[in-house]
Design a protein around this motif. Structure first.
Motif, PDB file in Angstrom:
ATOM      1  N   TRP A  60     -39.573 -18.597  37.346  1.00 33.51           N
ATOM      2  CA  TRP A  60     -39.308 -19.660  36.394  1.00 33.51           C
ATOM      3  C   TRP A  60     -40.211 -19.479  35.201  1.00 33.51           C
ATOM      4  N   ARG A  61     -39.723 -19.892  34.056  1.00 40.55           N
ATOM      5  CA  ARG A  61     -40.452 -19.815  32.796  1.00 40.55           C
ATOM      6  C   ARG A  61     -40.491 -21.210  32.189  1.00 40.55           C
ATOM      7  N   ASP A  62     -41.606 -21.500  31.568  1.00 39.61           N
ATOM      8  CA  ASP A  62     -41.798 -22.808  30.967  1.00 39.61           C
ATOM      9  C   ASP A  62     -42.484 -22.608  29.623  1.00 39.61           C
ATOM     10  N   SER A  63     -41.857 -23.070  28.578  1.00 43.18           N
ATOM     11  CA  SER A  63     -42.482 -23.014  27.256  1.00 43.18           C
ATOM     12  C   SER A  63     -42.121 -24.292  26.507  1.00 43.18           C
ATOM     13  N   TYR A  66     -38.107 -23.980  25.835  1.00 40.95           N
ATOM     14  CA  TYR A  66     -37.100 -23.886  26.892  1.00 40.95           C
ATOM     15  C   TYR A  66     -37.731 -23.869  28.277  1.00 40.95           C
ATOM     16  N   ASN A  67     -36.889 -24.105  29.262  1.00 39.46           N
ATOM     17  CA  ASN A  67     -37.215 -23.924  30.674  1.00 39.46           C
ATOM     18  C   ASN A  67     -36.141 -23.024  31.248  1.00 39.46           C
ATOM     19  N   SER A  97     -30.700 -18.917  34.385  1.00 39.83           N
ATOM     20  CA  SER A  97     -30.185 -20.003  33.575  1.00 39.83           C
ATOM     21  C   SER A  97     -31.317 -20.560  32.718  1.00 39.83           C
ATOM     22  N   ALA A  98     -30.988 -20.963  31.512  1.00 37.48           N
ATOM     23  CA  ALA A  98     -31.989 -21.513  30.589  1.00 37.48           C
ATOM     24  C   ALA A  98     -31.499 -22.834  30.021  1.00 37.48           C
ATOM     25  N   ASP A 110     -27.618 -23.710  22.637  1.00 36.26           N
ATOM     26  CA  ASP A 110     -26.994 -23.977  23.932  1.00 36.26           C
ATOM     27  C   ASP A 110     -27.777 -23.245  25.000  1.00 36.26           C
ATOM     28  N   GLY A 111     -27.802 -23.781  26.170  1.00 31.88           N
ATOM     29  CA  GLY A 111     -28.404 -23.095  27.312  1.00 31.88           C
ATOM     30  C   GLY A 111     -27.301 -22.625  28.221  1.00 31.88           C
TER      31      GLY A 111
END
Length: 165
Positions: A60-63, A66-67, A97-98, A110-111
């Motif tokens: 997982w990425r978190d900024s 976006y997630n 998925s983002a 859009d994600g």
């Protein structure tokens, strides 16, 4: 001098434990990195043969913008350097998925779903205890995605720490 005796005893036991431990066929742990935001991955490695392994990652990425989450699978070739040091390289693919945070007075992208291809190159140290530390570089290229998805090149750098069993 009495204080040194327990340390000497512990050092001897530690040395005996290290020489008795074998490197296992499986490793499970974390891969912590940075690629446009701090992220972590649960990482599993399975040795397929003496010089080949499979690596699976759920991350997982978190900024601020976006997630995201992603699943990546890599086939890797492992080569010995010296002592307990190895280097490895590989290739694979993944999907994820983002979702983007709304930006005031701007168009929020859009994600959605995306697919990527990835390479991997790095070095690792196999401790004689069941611990594996690695440092790797993973270039990723998006090949399919949501409307605002770009197929830009992404460069992921990470430190891995895994328990071998």
């Amino acid at each position: 001098m009495k204080i040194l005796n327990p340390f000497f005893l512990l050092a001897c036991l530690f040395t005996v434990t290290i020489s008795a431990q074998e490197i296992s066929d499986n490793a499970l742990g974390l891969r912590l990195g940075d690629s446009d935001g701090f992220g972590a991955e649960i990482s599993y490695q399975r040795l397929l043969s003496r010089y080949h392994r499979l690596e699976l990652n759920l991350g997982w990425r978190d900024s601020r913008e976006y997630n995201a989450f992603k699943v990546t699978g890599l086939y890797e070739w492992v080569r010995h350097i010296d002592g307990n040091f190895n280097w490895f390289y590989g290739a694979g693919a993944g999907f994820g998925s983002a979702s983007f945070e709304p930006i005031p007075d701007d168009v929020t992208p859009d994600g959605g779903f995306f697919v990527l291809v990835a390479g991997n190159v790095g070095v690792e140290y196999n401790f004689d205890i069941p611990l594996l530390l690695s440092f790797d570089l993973r270039p990723e290229l998006g090949i399919l995605g949501y409307n605002d998805f770009s197929d830009n090149f992404d460069f992921d750098i990470a430190l891995g720490i895994r328990y071998q069993f």
